[in-house]
Write a protein that holds these residues in place. Structure first.
Motif, PDB file in Angstrom:
ATOM      1  N   ASP A   1      29.828  42.662  43.336  1.00  0.00           N
ATOM      2  CA  ASP A   1      29.456  41.244  43.324  1.00  0.00           C
ATOM      3  C   ASP A   1      28.713  40.881  42.043  1.00  0.00           C
ATOM      4  N   ARG A   2      27.877  41.785  41.559  1.00  0.00           N
ATOM      5  CA  ARG A   2      27.150  41.535  40.307  1.00  0.00           C
ATOM      6  C   ARG A   2      28.099  41.558  39.116  1.00  0.00           C
ATOM      7  N   ILE A   3      29.061  42.474  39.143  1.00  0.00           N
ATOM      8  CA  ILE A   3      30.046  42.543  38.070  1.00  0.00           C
ATOM      9  C   ILE A   3      30.789  41.215  37.965  1.00  0.00           C
ATOM     10  N   VAL A   4      31.204  40.692  39.117  1.00  0.00           N
ATOM     11  CA  VAL A   4      31.919  39.413  39.142  1.00  0.00           C
ATOM     12  C   VAL A   4      31.010  38.278  38.689  1.00  0.00           C
ATOM     13  N   SER A   5      29.761  38.286  39.151  1.00  0.00           N
ATOM     14  CA  SER A   5      28.857  37.163  38.858  1.00  0.00           C
ATOM     15  C   SER A   5      28.523  37.039  37.382  1.00  0.00           C
ATOM     16  N   ILE A   6      28.587  38.134  36.644  1.00  0.00           N
ATOM     17  CA  ILE A   6      28.299  38.044  35.206  1.00  0.00           C
ATOM     18  C   ILE A   6      29.582  37.994  34.382  1.00  0.00           C
ATOM     19  N   GLY A   7      30.713  37.872  35.050  1.00  0.00           N
ATOM     20  CA  GLY A   7      31.977  37.730  34.346  1.00  0.00           C
ATOM     21  C   GLY A   7      32.495  39.019  33.735  1.00  0.00           C
ATOM     22  N   ALA A   8      32.039  40.166  34.249  1.00  0.00           N
ATOM     23  CA  ALA A   8      32.406  41.445  33.653  1.00  0.00           C
ATOM     24  C   ALA A   8      33.587  42.119  34.336  1.00  0.00           C
ATOM     25  N   GLU A   9      34.125  41.503  35.382  1.00  0.00           N
ATOM     26  CA  GLU A   9      35.188  42.159  36.148  1.00  0.00           C
ATOM     27  C   GLU A   9      36.389  42.571  35.284  1.00  0.00           C
ATOM     28  N   PRO A  10      36.919  41.690  34.415  1.00  0.00           N
ATOM     29  CA  PRO A  10      38.076  42.123  33.605  1.00  0.00           C
ATOM     30  C   PRO A  10      37.754  43.312  32.706  1.00  0.00           C
ATOM     31  N   HIS A  11      36.572  43.300  32.112  1.00  0.00           N
ATOM     32  CA  HIS A  11      36.194  44.385  31.207  1.00  0.00           C
ATOM     33  C   HIS A  11      36.015  45.705  31.963  1.00  0.00           C
TER      34      HIS A  11
ATOM     35  N   VAL B   1      30.455  57.473  39.179  1.00  0.00           N
ATOM     36  CA  VAL B   1      29.732  56.277  38.731  1.00  0.00           C
ATOM     37  C   VAL B   1      30.606  55.046  38.950  1.00  0.00           C
ATOM     38  N   PHE B   2      31.881  55.144  38.633  1.00  0.00           N
ATOM     39  CA  PHE B   2      32.791  54.035  38.921  1.00  0.00           C
ATOM     40  C   PHE B   2      32.774  53.705  40.410  1.00  0.00           C
ATOM     41  N   VAL B   3      32.839  54.748  41.239  1.00  0.00           N
ATOM     42  CA  VAL B   3      32.829  54.538  42.694  1.00  0.00           C
ATOM     43  C   VAL B   3      31.580  53.760  43.098  1.00  0.00           C
ATOM     44  N   HIS B   4      30.432  54.222  42.646  1.00  0.00           N
ATOM     45  CA  HIS B   4      29.175  53.575  43.021  1.00  0.00           C
ATOM     46  C   HIS B   4      29.128  52.127  42.532  1.00  0.00           C
ATOM     47  N   VAL B   5      29.497  51.917  41.294  1.00  0.00           N
ATOM     48  CA  VAL B   5      29.427  50.570  40.724  1.00  0.00           C
ATOM     49  C   VAL B   5      30.375  49.619  41.450  1.00  0.00           C
ATOM     50  N   TYR B   6      31.594  50.053  41.682  1.00  0.00           N
ATOM     51  CA  TYR B   6      32.558  49.178  42.360  1.00  0.00           C
ATOM     52  C   TYR B   6      32.149  48.883  43.801  1.00  0.00           C
TER      53      TYR B   6
ATOM     54  N   GLU C   1      39.642  59.200  46.507  1.00  0.00           N
ATOM     55  CA  GLU C   1      39.817  58.476  47.770  1.00  0.00           C
ATOM     56  C   GLU C   1      38.980  57.206  47.909  1.00  0.00           C
ATOM     57  N   PRO C   2      37.695  57.203  47.540  1.00  0.00           N
ATOM     58  CA  PRO C   2      36.889  56.011  47.796  1.00  0.00           C
ATOM     59  C   PRO C   2      37.414  54.732  47.126  1.00  0.00           C
ATOM     60  N   LEU C   3      38.139  54.874  46.007  1.00  0.00           N
ATOM     61  CA  LEU C   3      38.629  53.694  45.292  1.00  0.00           C
ATOM     62  C   LEU C   3      40.143  53.547  45.362  1.00  0.00           C
ATOM     63  N   MET C   4      40.801  54.306  46.234  1.00  0.00           N
ATOM     64  CA  MET C   4      42.265  54.307  46.228  1.00  0.00           C
ATOM     65  C   MET C   4      42.856  52.937  46.541  1.00  0.00           C
TER      66      MET C   4
END
Length: 201
Positions: free
Chosen positions: A151-161, A141-146, A185-188
């Motif tokens: 871009d959506r995570i960044v746009s709503i200010g959620a990147e740090p969280h 799920v982390f892989v898919h979301v990242y 591997e996908p997020l290394m």
């Protein structure tokens, strides 16, 4: 499940609804409280997925339902199997995959034969393999979301969280070798950047 559903995955207290209760004063209660405390920081993101002023509702919904497969980029596609309804690995839209995953995990952790509550009851031999399976699927799920929603995570200010949630998760699974390296591997590349002490092989 929309992008908001993915965001709920990272929101404190919204991932699972365990029905079990650990008795105060026991080791498992203490560990449970420590784990909860470690996840207590962060912002409430529910309002972040609300329709922005001046935006069309249908457009807003459409951009949140654009994941026909549960993938982590072009090289990785995750199929769902649960030995019940989906006996063979099956391609599903990402929101459906994540929804089934959360329900499946909730059923596992609420099964006291698999996750005993009392310290008098030993953990079954299947406990560690099951935990590895759960954590591997959550990592996907982390892989898919990242990869597909950053871009959506960044746009709503959620990147740090989200990054904090990821780092906590990553450090835990690598500390105890709970997810095989191929799954990581996908997020290394990103992991190396945000987890500064990651040692590359």
């Amino acid at each position: 499940m929309s992008f908001g559903g993915f965001i709920d995955f990272f929101q404190k207290g919204k991932t699972f609804r365990p029905k079990k209760k650990f008795s105060p004063g026991t080791l498992r209660y203490s560990l449970y409280k420590q784990a909860q405390a470690s996840l207590s920081s962060g912002i409430n993101l529910r309002t972040a997925v609300q329709l922005p002023v001046g935006e069309d509702l249908y457009d807003w919904i459409a951009v949140h339902e654009s994941c026909p497969t549960m993938s982590g980029g072009p090289k990785f596609e995750y199929l769902w199997a649960d030995k019940e309804k989906y006996k063979k690995p099956t391609q599903l839209p990402a929101p459906q995959y994540v929804s089934l995953l959360m329900d499946w995990i909730e059923n596992q952790i609420n099964n006291e034969n698999l996750f005993p509550v009392s310290t008098d009851v030993p953990f079954p031999k299947s406990f560690l393999p099951l935990c590895k399976k759960i954590l591997t699927r959550l990592f996907r799920v982390f892989v898919h979301v990242y990869i597909h929603h950053f871009d959506r995570i960044v746009s709503i200010g959620a990147e740090p969280h989200v990054n904090t949630c990821y780092k906590h998760f990553y450090y835990f699974i690598t500390e105890f070798d709970l997810v095989i390296s191929k799954e990581l591997e996908p997020l290394m590349e990103m992991t190396t950047k945000i987890c500064h002490d990651v040692i590359q092989n």
